[in-house]
Design a protein around this motif. Structure first.
Motif, mmCIF file in Angstrom:
data_model
loop_
_atom_site.group_PDB
_atom_site.id
_atom_site.type_symbol
_atom_site.label_atom_id
_atom_site.label_comp_id
_atom_site.label_asym_id
_atom_site.label_seq_id
_atom_site.Cartn_x
_atom_site.Cartn_y
_atom_site.Cartn_z
ATOM 1 N N MET A 1 61.629 0.045 -14.491
ATOM 2 C CA MET A 1 62.218 -1.265 -14.750
ATOM 3 C C MET A 1 61.807 -1.794 -16.117
ATOM 4 S SD MET A 1 64.021 -2.522 -12.436
ATOM 5 C CE MET A 1 63.802 -4.354 -12.079
ATOM 6 N N ALA A 2 60.692 -1.420 -16.359
ATOM 7 C CA ALA A 2 60.289 -1.855 -17.937
ATOM 8 C C ALA A 2 61.257 -1.283 -19.088
ATOM 9 C CB ALA A 2 58.809 -1.389 -18.311
ATOM 10 N N HIS A 3 61.755 -0.358 -18.795
ATOM 11 C CA HIS A 3 62.690 0.386 -19.647
ATOM 12 C C HIS A 3 64.112 -0.211 -19.696
ATOM 13 C CE1 HIS A 3 64.859 3.472 -22.054
ATOM 14 N NE2 HIS A 3 65.627 3.492 -21.114
ATOM 15 N N LEU A 4 64.295 -0.630 -18.566
ATOM 16 C CA LEU A 4 65.698 -1.497 -18.453
ATOM 17 C C LEU A 4 65.458 -2.817 -19.034
ATOM 18 C CD1 LEU A 4 67.049 -0.510 -14.811
ATOM 19 C CD2 LEU A 4 67.954 0.433 -17.123
ATOM 20 N N ARG A 5 64.358 -3.563 -18.972
ATOM 21 C CA ARG A 5 64.151 -4.890 -19.390
ATOM 22 C C ARG A 5 64.172 -4.718 -20.776
ATOM 23 N NH1 ARG A 5 59.782 -6.823 -16.596
ATOM 24 N NH2 ARG A 5 58.274 -5.786 -17.891
ATOM 25 N N ARG A 6 63.526 -3.734 -21.316
ATOM 26 C CA ARG A 6 63.371 -3.352 -23.041
ATOM 27 C C ARG A 6 64.871 -3.398 -23.428
ATOM 28 N NH1 ARG A 6 59.862 -3.309 -27.419
ATOM 29 N NH2 ARG A 6 61.304 -2.638 -28.952
ATOM 30 N N ILE A 7 65.776 -2.593 -22.762
ATOM 31 C CA ILE A 7 67.155 -2.351 -23.281
ATOM 32 C C ILE A 7 67.707 -3.512 -23.213
ATOM 33 C CG2 ILE A 7 69.324 -1.629 -22.866
ATOM 34 C CD1 ILE A 7 67.681 1.099 -21.709
#
Length: 59
Positions: A1-7
């Motif tokens: 989820m952190a990766h998607l939030r960063r994107i």
């Protein structure tokens, strides 16, 4: 989820940089990228970019 939030944050950042502040709002851009809670979006944005999203939109 952190990766998607960063994107999503990066996409919102790009929209904020390129938008006309007379026609666009931080809330609208945040919502476009799936951030429905303005306070949370602002906190995440500031932690990544070091400034509030409103400064990016108005600079």
């Amino acid at each position: 989820m952190a990766h998607l939030r960063r994107i999503r944050l990066e996409r919102a950042h790009e929209d904020l940089r390129l938008s006309d502040p007379r026609r666009e709002t931080v809330s609208r851009i945040a919502g476009r990228w799936g951030f429905l809670n303005h306070s949370r979006f602002t906190a995440h944005y500031r932690s990544v970019f070091g400034v509030p999203p409103s400064r990016t939109l108005h600079d």
